[in-house]
Design a protein around this motif. Structure first.
Motif, PDB file in Angstrom:
ATOM      1  N   TYR A  17     -34.648 -11.734  -3.938  1.00  0.00           N
ATOM      2  CA  TYR A  17     -36.025 -12.437  -3.765  1.00  0.00           C
ATOM      3  C   TYR A  17     -36.504 -12.183  -5.277  1.00  0.00           C
ATOM      4  O   TYR A  17     -36.222 -11.328  -5.998  1.00  0.00           O
ATOM      5  CB  TYR A  17     -36.914 -11.500  -2.887  1.00  0.00           C
ATOM      6  N   ALA A  18     -37.376 -12.979  -5.653  1.00  0.00           N
ATOM      7  CA  ALA A  18     -37.965 -13.241  -6.997  1.00  0.00           C
ATOM      8  C   ALA A  18     -38.874 -11.953  -7.307  1.00  0.00           C
ATOM      9  O   ALA A  18     -39.036 -11.406  -8.365  1.00  0.00           O
ATOM     10  CB  ALA A  18     -38.961 -14.326  -7.256  1.00  0.00           C
ATOM     11  N   SER A  19     -39.328 -11.244  -6.280  1.00  0.00           N
ATOM     12  CA  SER A  19     -40.206  -9.978  -6.398  1.00  0.00           C
ATOM     13  C   SER A  19     -39.482  -8.721  -6.708  1.00  0.00           C
ATOM     14  O   SER A  19     -39.973  -7.555  -6.959  1.00  0.00           O
ATOM     15  CB  SER A  19     -41.127  -9.868  -5.417  1.00  0.00           C
ATOM     16  N   VAL A  20     -37.903  -8.865  -6.429  1.00  0.00           N
ATOM     17  CA  VAL A  20     -37.354  -7.636  -6.871  1.00  0.00           C
ATOM     18  C   VAL A  20     -37.391  -7.167  -8.081  1.00  0.00           C
ATOM     19  O   VAL A  20     -37.245  -7.938  -9.174  1.00  0.00           O
ATOM     20  CB  VAL A  20     -35.774  -7.943  -6.428  1.00  0.00           C
ATOM     21  N   LYS A  21     -37.312  -5.940  -8.422  1.00  0.00           N
ATOM     22  CA  LYS A  21     -37.453  -5.315  -9.813  1.00  0.00           C
ATOM     23  C   LYS A  21     -35.757  -4.403 -10.092  1.00  0.00           C
ATOM     24  O   LYS A  21     -35.373  -3.980  -9.412  1.00  0.00           O
ATOM     25  CB  LYS A  21     -38.322  -4.039  -9.947  1.00  0.00           C
ATOM     26  N   PRO A  38     -37.726  -8.677  -0.302  1.00  0.00           N
ATOM     27  CA  PRO A  38     -39.040  -8.522  -1.279  1.00  0.00           C
ATOM     28  C   PRO A  38     -39.326  -7.253  -1.783  1.00  0.00           C
ATOM     29  O   PRO A  38     -39.449  -6.130  -0.886  1.00  0.00           O
ATOM     30  CB  PRO A  38     -39.847  -9.163  -0.415  1.00  0.00           C
ATOM     31  N   LYS A  39     -39.678  -7.182  -3.004  1.00  0.00           N
ATOM     32  CA  LYS A  39     -40.332  -6.018  -3.684  1.00  0.00           C
ATOM     33  C   LYS A  39     -39.177  -4.808  -3.579  1.00  0.00           C
ATOM     34  O   LYS A  39     -39.563  -3.533  -3.850  1.00  0.00           O
ATOM     35  CB  LYS A  39     -41.823  -5.634  -3.348  1.00  0.00           C
ATOM     36  N   ASP A  41     -37.219  -2.371  -5.499  1.00  0.00           N
ATOM     37  CA  ASP A  41     -37.268  -1.599  -6.701  1.00  0.00           C
ATOM     38  C   ASP A  41     -35.499  -1.047  -7.110  1.00  0.00           C
ATOM     39  O   ASP A  41     -35.416  -0.028  -6.395  1.00  0.00           O
ATOM     40  CB  ASP A  41     -38.204  -0.638  -6.748  1.00  0.00           C
ATOM     41  N   GLN A  58     -37.122  -5.160   2.501  1.00  0.00           N
ATOM     42  CA  GLN A  58     -38.300  -5.059   1.683  1.00  0.00           C
ATOM     43  C   GLN A  58     -39.074  -3.416   1.145  1.00  0.00           C
ATOM     44  O   GLN A  58     -38.910  -2.654   1.999  1.00  0.00           O
ATOM     45  CB  GLN A  58     -39.630  -5.705   2.245  1.00  0.00           C
ATOM     46  N   LYS A  59     -39.204  -3.586  -0.033  1.00  0.00           N
ATOM     47  CA  LYS A  59     -39.835  -2.076  -0.611  1.00  0.00           C
ATOM     48  C   LYS A  59     -39.094  -1.144  -0.716  1.00  0.00           C
ATOM     49  O   LYS A  59     -39.218   0.080  -1.131  1.00  0.00           O
ATOM     50  CB  LYS A  59     -41.226  -1.751  -0.042  1.00  0.00           C
ATOM     51  N   TYR A  61     -36.346   1.397  -2.219  1.00  0.00           N
ATOM     52  CA  TYR A  61     -35.996   2.145  -3.644  1.00  0.00           C
ATOM     53  C   TYR A  61     -34.833   2.599  -3.748  1.00  0.00           C
ATOM     54  O   TYR A  61     -34.370   3.523  -3.185  1.00  0.00           O
ATOM     55  CB  TYR A  61     -37.182   3.160  -4.121  1.00  0.00           C
TER      56      TYR A  61
END
Length: 137
Positions: A17-21, A38-39, A41, A58-59, A61
């Motif tokens: 996803y584009a929001s992945v760091k 999504p998101k 890290d 999602q989210k 870490y």
């Protein structure tokens, strides 16, 4: 495409996803039909390798490094993470340095995984503990 330009090894069928760091794309490998939700890290100063058919929700870490607390200057220590195939890591889980997650395992939402997870098991909690064996039908 951009991740590959910076050295990530991704199968064509994987999805990020584009929001992945992603801290270091050159230290990331993702197998076929796997995804980073999504998101997520991905703090991958050390390598992170993800097998096939794996979902990182999602989210979550992923932390593949630590510091040597026995030395006064706390030098960085790279500690790769290996996530096998057929795995589901549920929302907001933490996967710590040097962790190996065996094939077909499930990590419950918000679990804190600091030790290896056996294949075909379900773990959860803080710290993550064995809940039950996963039986795939």
């Amino acid at each position: 495409m951009i991740l590959k330009c910076f050295g990530a090894k991704l199968e064509w069928s994987s999805h990020v996803y584009a929001s992945v760091k992603i801290w270091a794309p050159w230290n990331l490998e993702i197998g076929a039909y796997s995804s980073l939700g999504p998101k997520v890290d991905c703090y991958n100063q050390g390598k992170i390798i993800i097998g096939e058919n794996t979902v990182i929700s999602q989210k979550t870490y992923l932390c593949a490094s630590s510091h040597d607390y026995n030395l006064k200057d706390f030098p960085l220590v790279l500690k790769p993470i290996l996530i096998g195939s057929g795995i589901w890591i549920a929302a907001e889980a933490f996967i710590g340095p040097s962790v190996i997650i065996g094939n077909n395992a499930v990590v419950a939402a918000r679990a804190v995984v600091v030790k290896n997870v056996d294949a075909n098991t379900i773990v959860g909690g803080n710290p993550a503990k064995f809940i039950k064996t996963r039986k795939i039908e």
